[in-house]
Design an enzyme around this catalytic site. Structure first.
Site, mmCIF file in Angstrom:
data_model
loop_
_atom_site.group_PDB
_atom_site.id
_atom_site.type_symbol
_atom_site.label_atom_id
_atom_site.label_comp_id
_atom_site.label_asym_id
_atom_site.label_seq_id
_atom_site.Cartn_x
_atom_site.Cartn_y
_atom_site.Cartn_z
ATOM 1 N N SER A 140 -15.794 -8.076 54.452
ATOM 2 C CA SER A 140 -16.872 -9.016 54.105
ATOM 3 C C SER A 140 -18.254 -8.366 54.106
ATOM 4 O O SER A 140 -19.228 -8.964 54.570
ATOM 5 C CB SER A 140 -16.832 -10.229 55.031
ATOM 6 N N ASN B 27 -13.613 -1.274 46.466
ATOM 7 C CA ASN B 27 -12.169 -1.392 46.264
ATOM 8 C C ASN B 27 -11.932 -2.657 45.439
ATOM 9 O O ASN B 27 -12.116 -3.758 45.937
ATOM 10 C CB ASN B 27 -11.497 -1.494 47.650
ATOM 11 N N TRP B 28 -11.562 -2.460 44.198
ATOM 12 C CA TRP B 28 -11.431 -3.604 43.285
ATOM 13 C C TRP B 28 -10.119 -4.372 43.475
ATOM 14 O O TRP B 28 -9.904 -5.396 42.830
ATOM 15 C CB TRP B 28 -11.552 -3.139 41.820
ATOM 16 N N LYS B 29 -9.235 -3.843 44.294
ATOM 17 C CA LYS B 29 -7.950 -4.503 44.566
ATOM 18 C C LYS B 29 -7.249 -4.893 43.240
ATOM 19 O O LYS B 29 -7.388 -4.174 42.260
ATOM 20 C CB LYS B 29 -8.159 -5.702 45.499
ATOM 21 N N HIS C 133 -4.484 0.935 53.649
ATOM 22 C CA HIS C 133 -5.264 -0.305 53.635
ATOM 23 C C HIS C 133 -4.466 -1.410 54.337
ATOM 24 O O HIS C 133 -3.240 -1.439 54.245
ATOM 25 C CB HIS C 133 -5.576 -0.706 52.181
ATOM 26 N N GLY D 55 -12.014 -10.321 53.453
ATOM 27 C CA GLY D 55 -11.918 -11.452 52.525
ATOM 28 C C GLY D 55 -12.118 -12.805 53.178
ATOM 29 O O GLY D 55 -11.857 -13.840 52.574
ATOM 30 N N GLU E 84 -3.890 -4.361 53.617
ATOM 31 C CA GLU E 84 -3.004 -5.142 52.745
ATOM 32 C C GLU E 84 -1.709 -4.368 52.473
ATOM 33 O O GLU E 84 -0.642 -4.958 52.301
ATOM 34 C CB GLU E 84 -3.745 -5.513 51.446
ATOM 35 N N GLU F 79 -11.580 -1.231 59.135
ATOM 36 C CA GLU F 79 -11.565 -2.546 58.508
ATOM 37 C C GLU F 79 -10.786 -3.517 59.396
ATOM 38 O O GLU F 79 -9.549 -3.575 59.314
ATOM 39 C CB GLU F 79 -10.885 -2.476 57.129
HETATM 40 P P1 13P Z 1 -13.792 -7.781 51.384
HETATM 41 O O1 13P Z 1 -15.102 -7.055 51.224
HETATM 42 O O2 13P Z 1 -13.462 -8.664 50.225
HETATM 43 O O3 13P Z 1 -13.704 -8.494 52.712
HETATM 44 O O4 13P Z 1 -12.630 -6.673 51.396
HETATM 45 C C1 13P Z 1 -12.752 -5.579 52.240
HETATM 46 C C2 13P Z 1 -11.700 -4.585 51.928
HETATM 47 O O5 13P Z 1 -10.537 -4.819 52.155
HETATM 48 C C3 13P Z 1 -12.104 -3.330 51.281
HETATM 49 O O6 13P Z 1 -11.067 -2.419 51.250
#
Ligand code: 13P
Length: 251
Positions: free
Chosen positions: A214, A9-11, A96, A174, A98, A168
């Protein structure tokens, strides 16, 4: 035997040009991907078109990070399912953390998106997970159960084959903190048991459950070797070709 599903997931990272370079670096590692080991990347919306042209004919799957809850219409700022299909997207990440915590998406809205995607036979990755407060108060299973029950409301047994669940934990995203493989596996096992009560144990057995939070090259193997962890949803490490390739080739 369940499939393996590694996703990046490149966000909100990468311009079209940067996305093109990153995906070109990842493609060779996806050659072993097949029906049993799936590899997906979810670039930002603005890079989907170019990434789709680059991955044509490869085994890499194209994912989107979100979509609007309506088919079309006056919805300024939203992206429709038809638009995603038009640029080759076959999987959409929904719910997600976020989206839930920063953009206030609730289970009802997420469920509308889930049903819309499945109506169009789009695969989904439905994300669930607890906050640190919820974990510390012992509410993890209850939170995850509610998110699953509400998120999958109205989803039929037949449609479940298009569903991947991503566990998650919000506190692990993160932050560099990962759930221990055992803690993650315990929650995955709870998720599988709960889905067998909603659907059937045969369907729950087939369901792919990813862990996210992570995930890095050094911990991907130990997570993936747990019996209920069938894949990973990777954020930060999926932005570095070398790291994501190591995760794809985890041991
Ligand atoms: P990280 O791997 O940066 O912790 O992010 C996880 C995530 O939110 C994947 O959707």
């Amino acid at each position: 035997m369940r499939n393996i599903f590694i996703a990046g997931n490149w966000k909100m990272h990468k311009t079209s040009k940067e996305a093109e370079a990153l995906v070109k670096a990842i493609i060779p590692a996806s050659h072993n991907a097949d029906g049993k080991k799936k590899v997906m990347i979810a670039p930002p919306f603005t890079a989907l078109y170019v990434v789709n042209t680059v991955i044509k004919g490869t085994n890499l799957m194209l994912g989107a990070q979100n979509m609007g809850p309506e088919e079309k219409g006056a919805h300024t700022g939203e992206i429709s399912i038809g638009m995603l299909m038009d640029v080759g997207v076959s999987v959409v990440i929904l719910g997600h953390s976020e989206r839930r915590h920063v953009y206030q998406e609730n289970d009802e809205l997420i469920n509308r998106k889930v049903k819309l995607a499945l109506k169009h036979k789009m695969e989904i990755i439905l994300c669930v997970g607890e906050t640190l407060d919820e974990r510390e108060s012992g509410a993890t299973n209850k939170v995850v159960e509610e998110q699953l029950k509400r998120g999958l409301n109205g989803v039929s047994e037949e449609q479940l084959s298009k569903v991947t669940i991503a566990y998650e934990p919000v506190w692990a995203i993160g932050t560099g903190k990962t759930a221990t493989p055992q803690d993650a596996d315990d929650t995955h096992s709870f998720i599988r048991d709960f889905l067998s009560s909603l659907y059937s144990s045969a369907l729950a057995d087939e369901l792919v459950i990813q862990y996210g939070g992570s995930v890095k090259p050094h911990n991907a193997g130990e997570l993936m070797n747990m019996s209920n962890i069938d894949g990973v949803l990777v954020g930060g490490a999926s932005l570095i070709a070398e790291d994501f390739i190591k995760i794809i080739n985890y041991e």
